[in-house]
Design an enzyme around this catalytic site. Structure first.
Site, PDB file in Angstrom:
ATOM      1  CD  GLU A  55       2.839   0.337  -3.864  1.00  0.00           C
ATOM      2  OE1 GLU A  55       2.360  -0.785  -3.588  1.00  0.00           O
ATOM      3  OE2 GLU A  55       2.855   1.277  -2.814  1.00  0.00           O
ATOM      4  CE  LYS A  63       7.917 -13.127   7.441  1.00  0.00           C
ATOM      5  NZ  LYS A  63       8.803 -12.987   6.187  1.00  0.00           N
ATOM      6  CD  GLU A 107       0.235   1.805   8.353  1.00  0.00           C
ATOM      7  OE1 GLU A 107      -0.210   2.467   7.142  1.00  0.00           O
ATOM      8  OE2 GLU A 107       0.253   2.481   9.252  1.00  0.00           O
ATOM      9  CB  CYS A 156       4.276   2.519   1.528  1.00  0.00           C
ATOM     10  SG  CYS A 156       5.002   3.404   2.892  1.00  0.00           S
TER      11      CYS A 156
HETATM   12  P1  NAP Z   1       4.791  -8.284   0.554  1.00  0.00           P
HETATM   13  O1  NAP Z   1       5.088  -9.405  -0.230  1.00  0.00           O
HETATM   14  O2  NAP Z   1       3.262  -8.116   1.111  1.00  0.00           O
HETATM   15  O3  NAP Z   1       5.537  -9.103   1.998  1.00  0.00           O
HETATM   16  C1  NAP Z   1       5.455  -8.181   3.179  1.00  0.00           C
HETATM   17  C2  NAP Z   1       5.735  -9.043   4.291  1.00  0.00           C
HETATM   18  O4  NAP Z   1       4.599 -10.261   4.420  1.00  0.00           O
HETATM   19  C3  NAP Z   1       6.985  -9.826   4.191  1.00  0.00           C
HETATM   20  O5  NAP Z   1       7.586  -9.947   5.607  1.00  0.00           O
HETATM   21  C4  NAP Z   1       6.519 -11.252   3.630  1.00  0.00           C
HETATM   22  O6  NAP Z   1       7.501 -12.377   3.827  1.00  0.00           O
HETATM   23  C5  NAP Z   1       5.473 -11.495   4.361  1.00  0.00           C
HETATM   24  N1  NAP Z   1       4.674 -12.288   3.756  1.00  0.00           N
HETATM   25  C6  NAP Z   1       4.226 -12.689   2.483  1.00  0.00           C
HETATM   26  N2  NAP Z   1       3.362 -13.693   2.291  1.00  0.00           N
HETATM   27  C7  NAP Z   1       2.907 -13.967   3.489  1.00  0.00           C
HETATM   28  C8  NAP Z   1       1.484 -14.620   4.003  1.00  0.00           C
HETATM   29  N3  NAP Z   1       1.054 -15.542   3.254  1.00  0.00           N
HETATM   30  N4  NAP Z   1       1.496 -14.523   5.327  1.00  0.00           N
HETATM   31  C9  NAP Z   1       2.047 -13.718   6.208  1.00  0.00           C
HETATM   32  N5  NAP Z   1       2.886 -12.860   5.604  1.00  0.00           N
HETATM   33  C10 NAP Z   1       3.439 -13.076   4.533  1.00  0.00           C
HETATM   34  O7  NAP Z   1       5.356  -7.122   0.269  1.00  0.00           O
HETATM   35  P2  NAP Z   1       6.615  -6.596  -0.161  1.00  0.00           P
HETATM   36  O8  NAP Z   1       6.856  -6.956  -1.688  1.00  0.00           O
HETATM   37  O9  NAP Z   1       7.839  -7.100   0.790  1.00  0.00           O
HETATM   38  O10 NAP Z   1       6.805  -5.111  -0.121  1.00  0.00           O
HETATM   39  C11 NAP Z   1       6.257  -4.191  -0.966  1.00  0.00           C
HETATM   40  C12 NAP Z   1       4.812  -3.795  -0.570  1.00  0.00           C
HETATM   41  O11 NAP Z   1       4.926  -3.071   0.867  1.00  0.00           O
HETATM   42  C13 NAP Z   1       4.209  -2.623  -1.605  1.00  0.00           C
HETATM   43  O12 NAP Z   1       3.047  -2.687  -1.597  1.00  0.00           O
HETATM   44  C14 NAP Z   1       4.466  -1.309  -0.548  1.00  0.00           C
HETATM   45  O13 NAP Z   1       3.709  -0.185  -0.996  1.00  0.00           O
HETATM   46  C15 NAP Z   1       4.093  -1.943   0.835  1.00  0.00           C
HETATM   47  N6  NAP Z   1       4.579  -1.105   1.930  1.00  0.00           N
HETATM   48  C16 NAP Z   1       3.758  -0.328   2.706  1.00  0.00           C
HETATM   49  C17 NAP Z   1       4.012   0.643   3.575  1.00  0.00           C
HETATM   50  C18 NAP Z   1       3.296   1.278   4.528  1.00  0.00           C
HETATM   51  O14 NAP Z   1       3.582   1.840   5.509  1.00  0.00           O
HETATM   52  N7  NAP Z   1       2.001   1.639   3.838  1.00  0.00           N
HETATM   53  C19 NAP Z   1       5.478   0.546   3.737  1.00  0.00           C
HETATM   54  C20 NAP Z   1       6.328  -0.052   3.108  1.00  0.00           C
HETATM   55  C21 NAP Z   1       6.046  -0.962   2.177  1.00  0.00           C
HETATM   56  P3  NAP Z   1       8.869 -12.579   2.749  1.00  0.00           P
HETATM   57  O15 NAP Z   1       8.799 -11.425   1.897  1.00  0.00           O
HETATM   58  O16 NAP Z   1      10.026 -12.850   3.604  1.00  0.00           O
HETATM   59  O17 NAP Z   1       8.343 -13.845   1.925  1.00  0.00           O
END
Ligand code: NAP
Ligand code: MG
Length: 495
Positions: free
Chosen positions: A397, A190, A265, A299
């Site tokens: 962050e 997903k 992650e 990240c």
């Molecule tokens: P996010 O809002 O946490 O979303 C990540 C994924 O989770 C998306 O596919 C999102 O879907 C999905 N999601 C949202 N709500 C959910 C729920 N209730 N249940 C299951 N899945 C759900 O993060 P983002 O804003 O896309 O990305 C930014 C974050 O990712 C930052 O905090 C960054 O540091 C972190 N990140 C970490 C790494 C690492 O390797 N440590 C790498 C890259 C990014 P939708 O967006 O389609 O709604």
């Protein structure tokens, strides 16, 4: 390549409102949803260029069933060598079609085309590395009591669930899907709705490479619908989640319903510690790059620099100089950085910058996007400093091109500042003193520590993951193969 050229998007099976419509990929078939499709926007111009099917529990059920059937069918019967060969074929297809794929990724995320090309090479490398490793993960034989043979065999976990973010849609696909397939799992992905068209193009290449139905399945849709349905599904055996700490907690809670293991992650607030004896020119270049690459939406972005007081001013002047020379542009301009992903992120980053200014934090440098970029989601790369550890720009962050500079007097203080956030993903140390390099590498609490470098080109081979709020479990390297498999101990009494 024009972004309205349908030939750019061969995996889009239909049209909606005159634009390509991408559907779910389940058991090697393209599957529609009844829900209204989601709009896919190019961040550099804020213009829609495609639509995505919006899935939920129904499509997730179907994808998990397809994955289970694959494990019991053709996919599950392949040898490790055969799996590896499919992966190598996929890797070669990505390289063959690199230019088209890179333009899709660049349009969808807004990143400079060179970065998108590098991302495609990384995906090819993930499938090469893990495809090559597929038949080299061996078990153990344990010496035991007389009359016994004991072997420990590696087995797939089963159906693996993967939830990925929008910042590196292609690289995330490679990072999480390649090790899962190498170990013989069947995957359900997903991806983030903000940017994931590339994943469906990869699905098409997976069919071309010869993957049997159900080995890889992709359901697009909103996190609260498709993502939540996947993470709480009774039919999955593992979840790999990359995203925010808040959603990571929800995913882990959902997975706990069925005692399913998770790798999380999450974010970071990664420091680079710069001592007076370091190669300051090299450090300044890397410090600037580590927070501006991908517009800071990484990240592992180096979002803090912790500088010895004696060199704070001259060193930060070097960093400021590099910021002032940054080129900001659309993918085709191939600048140093592009826009951020959407308006919500843009406004969030601008609010961090405005609040820090209001708090009186000095601005050391700021680059401005040109006026003709106003339509897209651009933000001004900004350096603040010195910043107190409690200020939000130093401890939260931001996920944008905003660098917080902090100052230290002693080595102990440098370590305390480096460890002074809730995160612990990556750290950098700049010094020529070998003993100090060792002390800092030991005392910094972080999943990776780089000495006189940072990031080291991404490093598919290098185990990666967090401590503290940055998450748990490891991806990349051979460790990912351990995370994505399990062992069975077979004890044979032969007398
Ligand atoms: P996010 O809002 O946490 O979303 C990540 C994924 O989770 C998306 O596919 C999102 O879907 C999905 N999601 C949202 N709500 C959910 C729920 N209730 N249940 C299951 N899945 C759900 O993060 P983002 O804003 O896309 O990305 C930014 C974050 O990712 C930052 O905090 C960054 O540091 C972190 N990140 C970490 C790494 C690492 O390797 N440590 C790498 C890259 C990014 P939708 O967006 O389609 O709604
Ligand atoms: Mg997009």
């Amino acid at each position: 390549m024009r972004n309205d050229d349908p030939a750019l998007f061969p995996a889009a099976g239909g049209r909606h409102d005159g634009l390509p419509l991408y559907r779910h990929f389940i058991a090697n078939e393209w599957v529609s949803s009844s829900a209204a499709p989601l709009t896919v926007v190019a961040p550099a111009t804020a213009t829609p260029f495609a639509f995505l099917a919006s899935g939920g529990a129904t499509e997730i059920d179907r994808a998990v069933a397809a994955a289970r059937a694959a494990l019991d069918g053709d996919w599950g019967r392949l040898t490790a060598t055969e799996r590896g060969r499919l992966m190598l074929r996929f890797s070669a297809l990505v390289l063959e079609q690199l230019e088209r794929l890179a333009w899709i990724e660049a349009h969808d995320t807004g990143k400079p085309i060179s970065q998108a090309r590098a991302d495609m090479r990384a995906v090819a490398r993930y499938f090469e590395f893990y495809g090559g490793a597929a038949d080299k993960v061996h078990g153990d034989v344990i010496p035991y009591l007389n009359g016994y043979n004991v072997s420990v065999v590696r087995e797939p976990l089963g159906v693996t669930a993967h939830i990925t973010p929008w910042n590196y849609p292609a690289q995330m696909f490679g990072r999480t899907i390649a090790p899962a397939l190498a170990m013989g799992n069947a995957a359900v992905l997903k991806p983030a709705e903000e940017a994931c068209v590339i994943c469906l193009e990869f699905a098409r290449l997976a069919v071309e490479a010869g993957f049997p139905p159900g080995a890889l399945n992709i359901v697009t849709g909103l996190g609260e619908q498709a993502g939540a349905a996947l993470s709480r599904h009774a039919g999955i055996n593992f979840v790999s989640f990359t995203g925010s700490p808040e959603v990571g907690r929800l995913v882990q809670e959902a997975a706990a319903l069925h005692h399913v293991p998770v790798v999380l992650e999450l974010g970071g607030k990664s420091p680079q510690v710069v001592f007076a004896d370091a190669d300051l020119q090299a450090a300044a270049t890397t410090v600037c790059k580590a927070i501006t690459q991908n517009a800071g939406q990484t990240c592992s972005a180096g979002s803090r620099v912790v500088v010895e007081r004696a060199i704070f001013e001259p060193f930060m002047a070097m960093v400021a100089q590099r910021f002032s020379e940054l080129r900001i542009g659309r993918p085709e301009d191939d600048a140093d950085l592009g826009p951020v992903i959407n308006q919500v992120q843009q406004q969030r980053i601008l609010a961090f910058i405005a609040n820090a200014r209001k708090d009186g934090v000095p601005v050391l440098a700021q680059a401005r996007p040109a006026a003709d970029l106003a339509q897209g989601y651009f933000v001004p790369p900004t350096v603040f400093g010195p910043v107190d550890i409690t200020n939000p720009v130093a401890c939260q962050e931001i996920f944008g091109p905003v660098l917080a500079a902090q100052v230290f007097d002693t080595e102990d203080e440098a370590i305390a500042i480096a460890n002074g956030t809730e995160f612990g993903l990556v750290a950098g140390v700049w010094t020529r003193d070998g003993a100090r390099q060792q002390r800092l590498a030991k005392r910094i609490v972080s999943g990776q520590v780089f000495i006189n470098c940072y990031g080291a080109g991404g490093g598919v081979e290098l185990p990666f993951g967090g401590t503290k709020r940055s998450g748990h479990g490891r991806e990349k390297g051979l460790m990912a193969l351990e995370e994505m498999s399990t062992t069975k101990t077979v004890v044979n009494f032969h007398g």
